[in-house]
Design a protein around this motif. Sequence first.
Motif, short mmCIF file in Angstrom:
data_model
loop_
_atom_site.label_atom_id
_atom_site.label_comp_id
_atom_site.label_asym_id
_atom_site.label_seq_id
_atom_site.Cartn_x
_atom_site.Cartn_y
_atom_site.Cartn_z
N MET A 1 0.86 -1.31 -0.08
CA MET A 1 -0.15 0.01 -0.16
C MET A 1 0.83 1.14 0.10
O MET A 1 2.02 1.33 0.15
N THR A 2 0.25 2.31 -0.34
CA THR A 2 1.16 3.66 -0.20
C THR A 2 1.10 4.07 1.02
O THR A 2 0.35 3.57 1.96
N LYS B 1 -1.18 5.25 6.64
CA LYS B 1 -1.39 6.29 7.64
C LYS B 1 -2.91 6.16 7.92
O LYS B 1 -3.10 6.16 9.35
N MET B 2 -3.62 6.19 7.04
CA MET B 2 -5.17 6.33 7.29
C MET B 2 -5.75 4.99 7.79
O MET B 2 -6.75 5.06 8.79
N LEU B 3 -5.09 3.98 7.60
CA LEU B 3 -5.58 2.71 8.09
C LEU B 3 -4.80 2.17 9.34
O LEU B 3 -5.05 1.49 10.24
N GLY B 4 -3.79 3.21 9.66
CA GLY B 4 -2.98 2.96 10.94
C GLY B 4 -2.36 1.75 11.18
O GLY B 4 -2.15 0.87 12.17
N ASP C 1 -3.63 15.22 -3.02
CA ASP C 1 -3.45 13.74 -3.25
C ASP C 1 -2.84 13.00 -1.84
O ASP C 1 -3.20 11.75 -1.75
N GLN C 2 -2.51 13.78 -1.05
CA GLN C 2 -1.90 13.13 0.33
C GLN C 2 -3.25 12.71 1.29
O GLN C 2 -3.03 12.37 1.95
#
Length: 846
Positions: free
Chosen positions: A153-154, A159-162, A215-216
């Motif tokens: 993953m990117t 970061k968003m999924l932790g 995009d971030q």
Amino acid sequence: MSSQVLRVAWYRYRATFARQLTGYVTVALLIGLIGGVGMAAVAGARRTQSSYPRFLASTNASDLTMAVYQVGPASSNVHSLRATIERLPGVTHVVAAVAPAVAALSANGAARVNTLSNVTVGGGLNGLGVTQDRLAVVKGRLANQRRADEIVMTAGAAKMLGVHVGQIVPLGLFTQAQTYQPDFGTPSVVPRLKVRAKVVGIVVINTQVVQDDVDQTFGTVWLDRALLRELSKKVPGSLAPALYGIQFDHAHASIAKVERELIDIVPRGSTYEFHVTSSVTSQVELAIKPESVALGAFGAIAALVCLVLAAQAISRLLRRGDEERRIMRAFGASPAVAVVDGLVGVLIAVALGAVIAFVLAAALSPLAPLGPVRPVYPGSRFNIDWTVLGVGVVVLVVGLGAVAVVQSLRGAPHRARVTGISSRRRPTSPQGALALGLPVAGVIGVTFALQSGEGRTKVPVRSALFGTVLAVALVVTTLTFSSGLSNLISHPPLYGWNWDYLLQPTNNIPPKAVSLLKHDPLVAAWSGADYTDLEIDDQEVPVLAQKVRAKVAPPILSGHGVDASGQIVLGASTLHMLHKAIGDTVDVSLGTKKNVPAYIPPSPMVIVGTATLPAVGYDSYIAEHTSMGTGAILPLGFFSPAFGGNGPDPNLHGPELAFVRLRTGVSAAAGRANLQRIANAADQVFAHDKNTIGNDVTVLGVLRPVQIVNYRSIGSTPIILAVGLAFGAILALGLTLASSVRRRRRDLALLKTLGFTRRQLAAVVAWQSTTTALVGVVVGIPLGIVIGRELWAIFARSINAVPDPSVPYFSIFLVGLGALVFANLMAALPGRRAGRTPAALVLRAE
């Protein structure tokens, strides 16, 4: 004759080698170290600027991507168009990506709906991500394509999924029907397939190496082939392509031509989005341009310093033999022998220094490239830029060799006699200094600073003054440019963010939230906007649609804003891409009639201005979004009511974006908290509407375009460059003073004989240094301000920002004060040497 001259020169070189060895080593090391650093910096600048195109080529990038999807909330998958696209004229290869309804699961097995809008789960077919648009690994490794329990993953998705590399992530596959159930996101909606996948790597998508703030906010989870096969077995038809990566033959097809052909094959009731790779390349190159320019400027300055210092060292080395050449001439040596004497060793030292510079520059090459592409730069870090290093070696050898020949010719005994007979002008500097009431030491110091002297006491005054003026001007220019860059970064309106906050919904802002905005006492003004991509003269362009004369709109660079229907404002880069000018007409359209309701017939619009557009929209991996010079502004009434396909639900009839400007005096924290209250009210509306469950409204602060994101990472680079320039200027001034004291030993001895004390002789040198620095400050500071402002205005226009130069007056004041202070500090050692001049020995030698 020439052979005899060379034999004598070679003999003299061998006979004096031990005595001159220190001088030869000094010349070789000056050229090798400073010249090598300069060449390495210039080569690094070239490598940095070309780093992204080279990386992109290593990934076998698509020329453009095309996303195809049906319009409306109940849309279904579109059948594969890959075979049809491959048959189009000029198309050479097509790969596809799928986006099955896969979601990360919570501990209770429910889909994590809060991540669905920003984290895309997908995978590649036909080699996408593996052989074309290859993923670049920044941590860990790529997934094993034969294992169904590994994913990459990117960084944004992680970061968003932790999660992190090595962690297990539970994933669930759902059907499209399940995702539209009101209780989706609860344990009652059970996925058709559960997978415990291990994160084995963090990757970068080739067009997402440098991301803006838009995009971030998005991320991608990439599934391998084995896992995709498992999903397809469980839910047949779940792997319908959603995006196509297309390569075409540039010799027989253009982007506009291929896009027109692709539009014709889009199925009825579907719409599309294009993403052109070349536009990404242009933006990334603009983003890393300041780093490469700063590095190149440092290299050029280092090269200039190398040439100046090496030329001075060569001059000193040759002058050591002046007395011996006069003796040789007196014993009958020819003028040619006198000129060539000493050149052999100097030229060998120059050649050796050039070799050292080449080796050092090559050894420093692994430090490049700098910037955001470095972590994914392909191939070996060691690299020899034959163009830069080859030209650099030639310039060093030929340039400094010519300097050595000229210096030897000028110092030849037969030319010295001719020079001594030349007429002398009466110096005017002493009279001016006396008129100012300066002390005697000051008068003589000013004279030394402004008058070259005669014969053996001649000092390169003009070059010293020019070098000081140039150094001060360069430092001030760098600081002024750096101030403009800091001003741009710290003032969002200069890069299109002409408001305080943005309300961005998953779909549309509900009317209730719009009403709250209208009556909010902390809001000074707000304007809604719709966002989409349209065809302008057959080129896909991201578009913002606002009401005519909108209260809150992007800043206008030239012309005026949209004042009536039939008008359009373009970004400067878009205007250039379309080869248009203000006053020209463009045709705006979308799709064909079979794409209804996502269809807009060709409509003529008059270009009335250019604007700096904000970075707003959605993931650019799928479609372009506006950013500084890219995009257009249209009147809101341009779209038909049916466009967009949101259906009859009244909660989806608001604007897609809301630009909000707070009242003066309202703090950022208070304003954000107030807007979050409005966003929460909107979320409550969505939660009680079965057609909008899962939608939300987000309050966003400043979203920086890709250029600004990278410019912030430059940090103190301009300041370091300015300090380097100042250090070089101080060093050059110190060497000039030392040379002046050495050459004017006779004058200093005469002054000492006439009664000057050591303190007065030191004061002469201090006044000389102060005068040189003062000339540099008086001339260099205004010159640097003018050049810095002009360079910043040119640069700002090149990146499509609002040109607003600023001058750091306090920093420039410190430069002027520092120049005078350091000039006196650098005069301390030469002043002590002047005070210790042995008058009797010097005058007896005369």
